[in-house]
Design a protein around this motif. Structure first.
Motif, PDB file in Angstrom:
ATOM      1  N   CYS A  88       4.271 -74.257  68.394  1.00 56.06           N
ATOM      2  CA  CYS A  88       3.843 -73.150  67.519  1.00 56.06           C
ATOM      3  C   CYS A  88       4.867 -72.017  67.530  1.00 56.06           C
ATOM      4  N   LEU A 139      -5.342 -74.104  62.841  1.00 56.49           N
ATOM      5  CA  LEU A 139      -4.140 -73.623  63.523  1.00 56.49           C
ATOM      6  C   LEU A 139      -2.999 -73.392  62.536  1.00 56.49           C
ATOM      7  N   ILE A 168      -2.965 -69.579  70.475  1.00 58.50           N
ATOM      8  CA  ILE A 168      -3.368 -70.695  71.331  1.00 58.50           C
ATOM      9  C   ILE A 168      -4.368 -70.208  72.372  1.00 58.50           C
TER      10      ILE A 168
END
Lengths: 197, 197
Positions: free
Chosen positions: B97, B163, B189
């Motif tokens: 990410c 996400l 997260i």
DNA sequence: GAGGCTACCAAACAAGTGTTTGCTATGACA
DNA sequence: TGTCATAGCAAACACTTGTTTGGTAGCCTC
């Protein structure tokens, strides 16, 4: 007959303007602002391009009108969803999310215009006008998030943008059938909430 | 002097094509595909509009080349991030990410083109070509998510889109300074993970 | 030094753009 | 019956769009 006629219009009346808005919303949503011409919009309602300028003074003016209607739809939906004053915070935000999604995904063409990523394709000069409308709407969510019992480490502002991102992103993958807006809202809130159990 | 000249090109050489790509990426990113003209792009590198057609056979061709470079950047970043084989699943996805965000937010103009919401403004005919590139990229994340120890109730596909939504949405609000891509990745997260503690 | 390839210029093409202007048919109102 | 705003037509305006075509200066190879 009725002696005082209830305001009958000359030819098309007020609903011709509305028809133009609908056509513009539909074509903006599918082909983009630049990709849609005045001739396309006017033609869709059986009008000549020049005639459109009787109702709107420019193409940008038309876009702003469409955008305002889009934002209004979101606000109406969220007002309705929170009308029954749910006082459990997680339930309240889930209801707001579901309302937001139902407009975003099944709310027709007006709603698609409001997406900020969409707005970036508009003439830059109108950005302040449009963003102000949207900011006002987002404030509803900020209030709901402020009431949530979150972990003290959690940055509530980042929480907001994360949630909004998840919600608005659904526009790119959503297809009717598999999930309903309520399913999605419940799932997303569920992921963020579980730790509280 | 060098006896064998190191491949000096006639006039501009191969880097002229690269210059056109850079200019196109910059202008597409800020003014959109329709909002950018061949004349703008050529002019930005001191070329006449017709000359661009020596390097690219059409405007769409140019866009595809820019888009490919954009996707390649994301893939390179994520490959690098996962190179050091982190085997703790949460750490791995957080690293992915962060890599994604660093390209998305600080990766220059090419990265901005890859956003699906941006792609919608492109000529519909090229959508399949472009989406195929992107789907391949997203598969990296699906693998990482498959390895996560999630609550059995959690729909992993919805987890992915949630996400991705949070990550990609950051483009709309991110400004340099306040948060780094790593901060954001860690926070996002963290919100999804806390319950595991 | 002739031929050929690269990289570009110069100029035009047809089509489409947002917008303006002058005019006119329609119904409401006095 | 005459006046007036409404709502739209018809036609043009000036401009921008992506693209094509023919030509040409510079370099490399033979």
């Amino acid at each position: 007959m009725a002696t005082t006629a209830p305001r009958v219009e000359a030819r098309g009346g007020e609903n011709r303007r509305e028809a133009l808005l609908d056509a513009a919303a539909a074509m903006f949503a599918t082909k983009g602002y630049d990709g849609t011409s005045i001739r396309d919009i006017a033609g869709a309602v059986g009008m000549l391009p020049g005639s459109l300028y009787y109702h709107f003074k420019s193409k940008e003016d038309l876009l702003i009108a469409v955008y305002r209607k889009g934002v209004a739809r979101f606000e109406a939906a969220i007002d309705a969803a929170l009308g029954g004053t749910v006082d459990e915070p997680w339930q309240a935000i889930e209801a707001a999310c579901a309302a937001h999604l139902s407009i975003l995904l099944d709310g027709g063409d007006y709603a698609r215009i409001v997406n900020p990523e969409f707005v970036r394709s508009f003439p830059p000069a109108m950005l302040p006008t449009l963003n102000a409308e949207r900011d006002r709407y987002e404030r509803h969510f900020e209030k709901l998030i402020a009431a949530l019992p979150l972990d003290p480490q959690t940055d509530r502002w980042l929480f907001k943008v994360a949630l909004f991102g998840s919600l608005n992103w659904s526009q790119t993958w959503y297809r009717k059938g598999r999930y309903t807006p309520h399913d999605i809202a419940a799932a997303f809130i569920g992921m963020l909430r579980l730790k509280q159990a």
